[in-house]
Design a protein around this motif. Structure first.
Motif, mmCIF file in Angstrom:
data_model
loop_
_atom_site.group_PDB
_atom_site.id
_atom_site.type_symbol
_atom_site.label_atom_id
_atom_site.label_comp_id
_atom_site.label_asym_id
_atom_site.label_seq_id
_atom_site.Cartn_x
_atom_site.Cartn_y
_atom_site.Cartn_z
ATOM 1 N N GLN A 119 1.005 -1.235 -0.090
ATOM 2 C CA GLN A 119 -0.008 0.067 0.063
ATOM 3 C C GLN A 119 0.867 1.062 -0.008
ATOM 4 O O GLN A 119 1.839 1.303 0.616
ATOM 5 N N SER B 216 3.892 0.566 2.430
ATOM 6 C CA SER B 216 3.740 -0.340 3.583
ATOM 7 C C SER B 216 4.928 -1.238 3.777
ATOM 8 O O SER B 216 5.128 -2.056 4.756
ATOM 9 N N LEU C 229 -0.813 3.454 11.283
ATOM 10 C CA LEU C 229 0.287 2.591 10.919
ATOM 11 C C LEU C 229 1.766 2.998 11.035
ATOM 12 O O LEU C 229 2.501 2.216 11.064
ATOM 13 N N PRO D 194 2.978 -0.586 12.780
ATOM 14 C CA PRO D 194 3.077 -1.004 11.207
ATOM 15 C C PRO D 194 2.919 -2.419 11.331
ATOM 16 O O PRO D 194 2.492 -3.272 10.010
ATOM 17 N N ARG E 197 -3.355 -0.387 8.618
ATOM 18 C CA ARG E 197 -3.011 0.156 7.243
ATOM 19 C C ARG E 197 -3.920 0.944 6.740
ATOM 20 O O ARG E 197 -3.438 1.906 5.657
#
Length: 759
Positions: A163, A205, A594, A598, A604
């Motif tokens: 992402q 991400s 996030l 994380p 997220r």
């Protein structure tokens, strides 16, 4: 910008040339230069009548690898360029390594790998050897279009489930996958794909970031042109981008802001409540005094009073002269306001109306932007016949500052630097800058000019703006607010999305217009927005056609304003500590979930809640009836307002009154709270409370908490340890008494060392 027609075809008249194979390679100690043919070379004749792409790989800072690829290197480069204060400042130099056909460039935990025996491709790996992303078969190219434009285009792979976030303050969906994003400043409000703050940086991400080092228009296709790629392109002969290592999102932000500039630390007083005259409302000194009196009578502490546009005379923005009809004695008025403990802000912009006395002066001195034929650039949007200050001219910058200095002498403390987005491209700049590159970059010169003046006149640590436009590096000149939003729950939510997106673009401080700017909010919208606004880094009551004093929305709105203003003041030792962290590391005060979690996949996509600093979870309520749904990560959290606990991971559905919202303290947190709830810049060690939230069963809690002073330096440190049912707190740097409260209700007071028995 899209160049293809589906996966197989190019659009009509579009031709792309892709780096295909390495024909020559130069490797030095810290740099790789490759010459890539755009076709397979099967015989010597194939080297004729074709192109090479020159690809350079280098490291401007530890953990950052830059890639610059060029078609024709002879193009004139007039600038501007992003100022990168962290370039070449890395503590670990880059190093190259060659092993047969494979050449590598490493910087800190990041490695670029090029295999010259294979078809063209650049692979980026993290410190654990894991592949982060790559420029594969079509990842390095130049493209020509039917209109004769020449573009450089890069593609970096997206992994399964990867992402993408950031790209400035964007009001579209928080996760940018599936979006086309053009980095181009626009005054478009908060309800479209346009943005006031455009930053060519995205965060992945997978634990890396990408910064495109180009101040002009950068077009991003985030999984759109090719669903497995992030494509970015510029109309130029060269494209330069930096891959920035993690592994955590915080690490990426820290490295990115080290490269592009860390935010200044705003003064503590700026964290209090700001009240403005609002925009198109009628006001004069009597109105202003009634507002200030009304806040005092209702026991609502006020820190900053702001004068919006009409403090100047109509048709004359900007001339920086008070309207004598409304404000016949501005110096006296400001003295009277400051005697009440208020700081003063006034609205400005970089546009000079033709009726302003500064128009003729600026024109005669060459301080206004001109068209290619020598005429001054003008139009009638916003102000009649307005022109634009040419901040590429050092003398124009000084001239602009000299017009602001008398306001500081009168008692003004800070400026709302509005606008800076409507910058034309059919003009000539004093320093010869490329108009396309200057369109986005103009705001950097504008805000720097004003911020530098404030630092010089008020001193380091006292400068603060309330700015609307920004680009990469603009985080150095806080604070920024979210622009013109509607007075609705939907706009409240889109404002938060924009702020969270901006925070992942390197901006440590952010605010918004409480209640919305356009129109008049329903009292329910206003009251819900108050809680959100006063749990943001900076808090301002502001509107367009109606006043935003809380009593205009009922007595309950007054109570809500008071409750959350007092709460924010008590939280200041904690909040200013988070502000000091943002100043030192770039990690923002308002943090998307996030950023703190994380490893939790549920965090997220969350864009209707955030962490305020490291330990407070805030979930604004976007409904009149108080219904709110939010996510709680792992552990036992405590509602700060009620003392109730909730154990995650879990989704919660709750109903809150207007005086409440989900405000949860992280397990294991030690929250420093001030005793003085009347002002944001109190002496926080005077009557300090440490509220400790040990996680259930956490028999080995160890935590160190610093309490800052008004400069952001640590004034005292408290070492908290738990041994069974005893909690021990040891103070360092202060001998003043303090109070320790445990979430279970146990309380002890003392100085030096305090021991609490848990219940």
């Amino acid at each position: 910008m899209k160049f293809t027609d589906g996966f197989w075809l190019m659009r009509d008249g579009v031709h792309a040339s892709y780096a295909t194979e390495v024909r020559d390679l130069h490797v030095s100690e810290d740099r790789i230069t490759a010459y890539a043919a755009v076709t397979r070379v099967r015989h010597r004749g194939a080297t004729l009548n074709t192109a090479l792409i020159t690809v350079e790989a280098f490291s401007p800072a530890e953990g950052v690898i830059g890639v610059r690829f060029t078609h024709h290197a002879g193009k004139v480069h007039p600038g501007p360029d992003f100022d990168l204060p962290g370039a070449d400042a890395g503590t670990a130099p880059a190093r190259t390594r060659r092993d047969g056909d494979v050449v590598q460039l490493s910087s800190g935990p990041l490695t670029l790998r090029l295999d010259t025996a294979r078809p063209w491709g650049l692979e980026f790996r993290g410190g654990d050897g894991r592949r982060l992303t790559a420029a594969e078969r079509k990842g390095t190219s130049f493209v020509t279009t039917p209109d004769g434009a020449h573009h450089m285009a890069a593609q970096l792979t997206l992994g399964v489930g990867e992402q993408v976030y950031g790209l400035g303050e964007r009001f579209t969906p928080f996760v940018k996958n599936g979006q086309t994003v053009d980095i181009w400043q626009a005054d478009g409000g908060t309800s479209s794909e346009q943005a006031y703050k455009n930053v060519p940086f995205y965060l992945s991400s997978r634990g890396y970031g990408v910064f495109v080092n180009h101040p002009g228009k950068v077009s991003f296709e985030v999984g759109t042109e090719s669903v497995g790629q992030v494509q970015f392109s510029v109309e130029d002969q060269t494209l330069e981008y930096y891959v920035i290592a993690g592994p955590s999102p915080k690490d990426v932000i820290t490295r990115y802001t080290a490269l592009t500039g860390r935010p200044a630390l705003p003064p503590a007083w700026s964290f209090g409540l700001w009240l403005t005259t609002s925009f198109c409302t009628v006001y004069d000194e009597e109105t202003v005094t009634s507002f200030v009196d009304g806040m005092a009578e209702r026991d609502i502490p006020l820190s900053v009073f702001h004068f919006d546009c009409f403090w100047m005379r109509e048709y004359q923005w900007s001339d920086f002269q008070w309207d004598p009809g409304a404000f016949p004695d501005p110096a006296g008025m400001l003295t009277r306001l400051k005697e009440r403990g208020l700081r003063i802000s006034v609205w400005i912009n970089p546009y000079i109306a033709q009726k302003s006395v500064l128009f003729a002066e600026g024109a005669a001195r060459g301080y206004l932007v001109r068209r290619t034929n020598g005429d001054i650039w003008q139009w009638d949007l916003w102000q009649p016949g307005m022109a634009l200050v040419d901040f590429t001219n050092p003398e124009a910058r000084k001239w602009f500052q000299d017009r602001l200095r008398p306001l500081l002498d009168q008692g003004v403390d800070c400026f709302k630097t509005d606008f800076g987005e409507r910058v034309p491209t059919d003009v000539v700049w004093h320093d010869g800058s490329d108009p396309e590159r200057m369109h986005n970059y103009y705001t950097q010169l504008y805000n720097r000019t004003v911020f530098d003046l404030l630092e010089k006149e008020r001193g380091a640590g006292e400068a603060v703006l309330f700015a609307r436009s920004a680009t990469a590096g603009g985080q150095q000149f806080p604070v920024h607010w979210g622009g013109d939003c509607f007075a609705s729950f939907e706009a409240m939510a889109e404002s938060l999305r924009g702020g969270l997106s901006l925070s992942l673009s390197g901006f440590g401080f952010w605010s918004h217009d409480i209640g919305g700017f356009e129109g008049t909010p329903d009292p329910d919208v206003f009251k819900r927005w108050l809680a959100f606004g006063l749990l943001s880094s900076h808090s301002r009551l502001h509107g367009n056609v109606s006043y935003r004093v809380p009593w205009e929305f009922g007595e309950e709105a007054v109570d809500v304003t008071r409750r959350f203003t007092l709460l924010k003041h008590r939280l200041m030792p904690y909040l200013y500590g988070a502000a000091a962290v943002a100043h030192r590391t770039g990690v923002p005060v308002m943090r998307p979930m996030l950023l703190e979690f994380p490893e939790d996949p549920a965090c997220r996509t969350l864009d209707r809640q955030y962490m305020l600093g490291p330990d407070l979870l805030v979930a604004p309520v976007f409904t009149a009836d108080g219904e709110v749904e939010y996510y709680v990560p792992r552990g036992t959290w405590t509602h700060l307002l009620t003392g109730e606990t909730v154990t995650g991971p879990v989704w919660r559905h709750e109903r809150h009154g207007f005086d409440s919202l989900p405000l949860l303290v992280r397990p294991g947190a030690v929250l420093p709270l001030g005793a003085d709830d009347r002002r944001p810049d109190a002496d926080w060690l005077d009557g300090l409370t440490l509220r400790v939230h040990p996680a259930p069963g956490d028999a080995a809690l160890t935590r160190t908490v610093g309490v800052p002073d008004g400069t952001g330096r640590t004034a005292a440190v408290f070492h908290v340890t738990r041994d069974g049912d005893r909690l021990r707190v040891r103070a360092e740097g202060t001998d003043r008494p303090y109070r320790v409260e445990i979430a279970d209700g146990a309380v002890e007071e003392g100085a030096g060392e305090v021991v609490v028995t848990l219940r």
